[in-house]
Design a protein around this motif. Structure first.
Motif, PDB file in Angstrom:
ATOM      1  N   HIS A 165       0.859  -1.187   0.000  1.00 20.79           N
ATOM      2  CA  HIS A 165       0.000   0.000   0.000  1.00 20.79           C
ATOM      3  C   HIS A 165       0.892   1.232   0.000  1.00 20.79           C
ATOM      4  O   HIS A 165       1.754   1.389   0.862  1.00 20.79           O
ATOM      5  CB  HIS A 165      -0.917   0.017   1.220  1.00 20.79           C
ATOM      6  N   ILE A 166       0.677   2.112  -0.997  1.00 19.36           N
ATOM      7  CA  ILE A 166       1.489   3.318  -1.140  1.00 19.36           C
ATOM      8  C   ILE A 166       0.580   4.528  -0.970  1.00 19.36           C
ATOM      9  O   ILE A 166      -0.155   4.896  -1.905  1.00 19.36           O
ATOM     10  CB  ILE A 166       2.201   3.337  -2.514  1.00 19.36           C
ATOM     11  N   PRO A 167       0.596   5.140   0.221  1.00 21.29           N
ATOM     12  CA  PRO A 167      -0.323   6.250   0.507  1.00 21.29           C
ATOM     13  C   PRO A 167      -0.211   7.420  -0.473  1.00 21.29           C
ATOM     14  O   PRO A 167      -1.223   8.014  -0.838  1.00 21.29           O
ATOM     15  CB  PRO A 167       0.070   6.696   1.920  1.00 21.29           C
ATOM     16  N   GLU A 168       1.014   7.746  -0.916  1.00 17.49           N
ATOM     17  CA  GLU A 168       1.205   8.882  -1.834  1.00 17.49           C
ATOM     18  C   GLU A 168       0.500   8.671  -3.163  1.00 17.49           C
ATOM     19  O   GLU A 168       0.125   9.619  -3.840  1.00 17.49           O
ATOM     20  CB  GLU A 168       2.691   9.139  -2.108  1.00 17.49           C
ATOM     21  N   ARG A 169       0.342   7.413  -3.556  1.00 17.31           N
ATOM     22  CA  ARG A 169      -0.292   7.105  -4.839  1.00 17.31           C
ATOM     23  C   ARG A 169      -1.741   6.654  -4.669  1.00 17.31           C
ATOM     24  O   ARG A 169      -2.386   6.248  -5.633  1.00 17.31           O
ATOM     25  CB  ARG A 169       0.502   6.015  -5.558  1.00 17.31           C
ATOM     26  N   LEU A 170      -2.209   6.673  -3.426  1.00 16.44           N
ATOM     27  CA  LEU A 170      -3.597   6.318  -3.103  1.00 16.44           C
ATOM     28  C   LEU A 170      -3.990   4.937  -3.611  1.00 16.44           C
ATOM     29  O   LEU A 170      -5.070   4.731  -4.145  1.00 16.44           O
ATOM     30  CB  LEU A 170      -4.562   7.376  -3.642  1.00 16.44           C
ATOM     31  N   GLY A 171      -3.075   3.974  -3.441  1.00 18.97           N
ATOM     32  CA  GLY A 171      -3.417   2.634  -3.894  1.00 18.97           C
ATOM     33  C   GLY A 171      -2.422   1.583  -3.464  1.00 18.97           C
ATOM     34  O   GLY A 171      -1.512   1.839  -2.686  1.00 18.97           O
ATOM     35  N   THR A 172      -2.607   0.398  -3.999  1.00 13.42           N
ATOM     36  CA  THR A 172      -1.756  -0.751  -3.709  1.00 13.42           C
ATOM     37  C   THR A 172      -1.131  -1.221  -5.010  1.00 13.42           C
ATOM     38  O   THR A 172      -1.800  -1.296  -6.041  1.00 13.42           O
ATOM     39  CB  THR A 172      -2.601  -1.881  -3.082  1.00 13.42           C
ATOM     40  N   GLU A 173       0.172  -1.543  -4.958  1.00  9.04           N
ATOM     41  CA  GLU A 173       0.889  -1.956  -6.161  1.00  9.04           C
ATOM     42  C   GLU A 173       1.673  -3.230  -5.910  1.00  9.04           C
ATOM     43  O   GLU A 173       2.102  -3.497  -4.793  1.00  9.04           O
ATOM     44  CB  GLU A 173       1.851  -0.851  -6.612  1.00  9.04           C
ATOM     45  N   ALA A 174       1.891  -4.014  -6.975  1.00  8.15           N
ATOM     46  CA  ALA A 174       2.637  -5.273  -6.892  1.00  8.15           C
ATOM     47  C   ALA A 174       4.130  -5.021  -7.102  1.00  8.15           C
ATOM     48  O   ALA A 174       4.522  -4.201  -7.938  1.00  8.15           O
ATOM     49  CB  ALA A 174       2.130  -6.246  -7.941  1.00  8.15           C
ATOM     50  N   PHE A 175       4.954  -5.734  -6.320  1.00  9.74           N
ATOM     51  CA  PHE A 175       6.403  -5.656  -6.424  1.00  9.74           C
ATOM     52  C   PHE A 175       6.992  -7.051  -6.353  1.00  9.74           C
ATOM     53  O   PHE A 175       6.467  -7.920  -5.662  1.00  9.74           O
ATOM     54  CB  PHE A 175       6.991  -4.829  -5.263  1.00  9.74           C
ATOM     55  N   LEU A 176       8.100  -7.277  -7.072  1.00 14.38           N
ATOM     56  CA  LEU A 176       8.868  -8.502  -6.909  1.00 14.38           C
ATOM     57  C   LEU A 176       9.510  -8.426  -5.535  1.00 14.38           C
ATOM     58  O   LEU A 176       9.961  -7.364  -5.114  1.00 14.38           O
ATOM     59  CB  LEU A 176       9.944  -8.617  -7.987  1.00 14.38           C
ATOM     60  N   ALA A 177       9.590  -9.551  -4.820  1.00 11.29           N
ATOM     61  CA  ALA A 177      10.069  -9.506  -3.444  1.00 11.29           C
ATOM     62  C   ALA A 177      11.063 -10.613  -3.138  1.00 11.29           C
ATOM     63  O   ALA A 177      10.914 -11.749  -3.587  1.00 11.29           O
ATOM     64  CB  ALA A 177       8.889  -9.603  -2.489  1.00 11.29           C
ATOM     65  N   TYR A 178      12.074 -10.243  -2.344  1.00 15.76           N
ATOM     66  CA  TYR A 178      13.073 -11.163  -1.826  1.00 15.76           C
ATOM     67  C   TYR A 178      13.095 -11.033  -0.311  1.00 15.76           C
ATOM     68  O   TYR A 178      12.761  -9.978   0.233  1.00 15.76           O
ATOM     69  CB  TYR A 178      14.471 -10.802  -2.344  1.00 15.76           C
ATOM     70  N   LEU A 179      13.552 -12.096   0.384  1.00 13.45           N
ATOM     71  CA  LEU A 179      13.743 -12.012   1.825  1.00 13.45           C
ATOM     72  C   LEU A 179      14.959 -11.143   2.111  1.00 13.45           C
ATOM     73  O   LEU A 179      16.008 -11.310   1.482  1.00 13.45           O
ATOM     74  CB  LEU A 179      13.981 -13.402   2.420  1.00 13.45           C
ATOM     75  N   ALA A 180      14.850 -10.227   3.062  1.00 22.67           N
ATOM     76  CA  ALA A 180      15.970  -9.368   3.417  1.00 22.67           C
ATOM     77  C   ALA A 180      17.026 -10.139   4.195  1.00 22.67           C
ATOM     78  O   ALA A 180      18.216  -9.892   4.042  1.00 22.67           O
ATOM     79  CB  ALA A 180      15.479  -8.178   4.235  1.00 22.67           C
ATOM     80  N   THR A 181      16.586 -11.063   5.038  1.00 20.87           N
ATOM     81  CA  THR A 181      17.503 -11.912   5.790  1.00 20.87           C
ATOM     82  C   THR A 181      17.102 -13.360   5.563  1.00 20.87           C
ATOM     83  O   THR A 181      15.914 -13.678   5.524  1.00 20.87           O
ATOM     84  CB  THR A 181      17.466 -11.592   7.298  1.00 20.87           C
ATOM     85  N   PRO A 182      18.087 -14.230   5.400  1.00 24.97           N
ATOM     86  CA  PRO A 182      17.761 -15.639   5.162  1.00 24.97           C
ATOM     87  C   PRO A 182      16.907 -16.202   6.296  1.00 24.97           C
ATOM     88  O   PRO A 182      17.078 -15.856   7.455  1.00 24.97           O
ATOM     89  CB  PRO A 182      19.129 -16.331   5.123  1.00 24.97           C
ATOM     90  N   GLY A 183      15.998 -17.039   5.938  1.00 21.01           N
ATOM     91  CA  GLY A 183      15.132 -17.654   6.932  1.00 21.01           C
ATOM     92  C   GLY A 183      14.098 -18.512   6.247  1.00 21.01           C
ATOM     93  O   GLY A 183      14.255 -18.891   5.090  1.00 21.01           O
ATOM     94  N   GLU A 184      13.048 -18.794   6.975  1.00 23.24           N
ATOM     95  CA  GLU A 184      11.981 -19.620   6.418  1.00 23.24           C
ATOM     96  C   GLU A 184      11.207 -18.829   5.379  1.00 23.24           C
ATOM     97  O   GLU A 184      11.164 -17.608   5.407  1.00 23.24           O
ATOM     98  CB  GLU A 184      11.069 -20.081   7.536  1.00 23.24           C
ATOM     99  N   SER A 185      10.579 -19.546   4.482  1.00 22.84           N
ATOM    100  CA  SER A 185       9.821 -18.888   3.423  1.00 22.84           C
ATOM    101  C   SER A 185       8.571 -18.215   3.979  1.00 22.84           C
ATOM    102  O   SER A 185       8.103 -18.544   5.063  1.00 22.84           O
ATOM    103  CB  SER A 185       9.438 -19.900   2.343  1.00 22.84           C
ATOM    104  N   LEU A 186       8.081 -17.253   3.230  1.00 28.47           N
ATOM    105  CA  LEU A 186       6.851 -16.543   3.588  1.00 28.47           C
ATOM    106  C   LEU A 186       5.764 -16.957   2.608  1.00 28.47           C
ATOM    107  O   LEU A 186       5.942 -16.859   1.394  1.00 28.47           O
ATOM    108  CB  LEU A 186       7.070 -15.030   3.526  1.00 28.47           C
ATOM    109  N   GLU A 187       4.664 -17.409   3.138  1.00 31.85           N
ATOM    110  CA  GLU A 187       3.553 -17.895   2.327  1.00 31.85           C
ATOM    111  C   GLU A 187       2.578 -16.767   1.998  1.00 31.85           C
ATOM    112  O   GLU A 187       2.534 -15.754   2.704  1.00 31.85           O
ATOM    113  CB  GLU A 187       2.826 -19.014   3.064  1.00 31.85           C
ATOM    114  N   PRO A 188       1.767 -16.933   0.962  1.00 28.40           N
ATOM    115  CA  PRO A 188       0.760 -15.923   0.633  1.00 28.40           C
ATOM    116  C   PRO A 188      -0.133 -15.619   1.843  1.00 28.40           C
ATOM    117  O   PRO A 188      -0.511 -16.516   2.590  1.00 28.40           O
ATOM    118  CB  PRO A 188      -0.038 -16.583  -0.494  1.00 28.40           C
ATOM    119  N   GLY A 189      -0.372 -14.339   2.021  1.00 29.48           N
ATOM    120  CA  GLY A 189      -1.188 -13.867   3.129  1.00 29.48           C
ATOM    121  C   GLY A 189      -0.370 -13.303   4.277  1.00 29.48           C
ATOM    122  O   GLY A 189      -0.893 -12.571   5.115  1.00 29.48           O
ATOM    123  N   ALA A 190       0.933 -13.637   4.329  1.00 27.95           N
ATOM    124  CA  ALA A 190       1.792 -13.131   5.400  1.00 27.95           C
ATOM    125  C   ALA A 190       1.987 -11.625   5.250  1.00 27.95           C
ATOM    126  O   ALA A 190       2.119 -11.108   4.140  1.00 27.95           O
ATOM    127  CB  ALA A 190       3.142 -13.840   5.373  1.00 27.95           C
TER     128      ALA A 190
END
Length: 66
Positions: free
Chosen positions: A23-48
């Motif tokens: 969610h990007i308040p300046e653009r008044l909406g929600t946008e999709a981004f490619l994402a990586y984990l910042a620190t190694p760890g367990e995977s993140l499932e949809p909805g997290a």
């Protein structure tokens, strides 16, 4: 972008590029981004919920779980 919250829509894990909707308040909406984990760890499932800790234009973010 840094500090904004989002929701995982495509699984993020070691060696996987995921997707988050941020969610990007300046653009008044929600946008999709490619994402990586910042620190190694367990995977993140949809909805997290995640927070953006690094942004690489135009559409890549590094995230950590909330």
């Amino acid at each position: 972008m840094i500090g904004l919250m989002g929701r995982v829509t495509g699984r993020i894990g070691a060696g996987l590029v995921g997707e988050v909707m941020v969610h990007i308040p300046e653009r008044l909406g929600t946008e999709a981004f490619l994402a990586y984990l910042a620190t190694p760890g367990e995977s993140l499932e949809p909805g997290a919920m995640v927070v953006v800790v690094e942004y690489q234009p135009p559409r890549t973010v590094y995230v950590e779980p909330l």
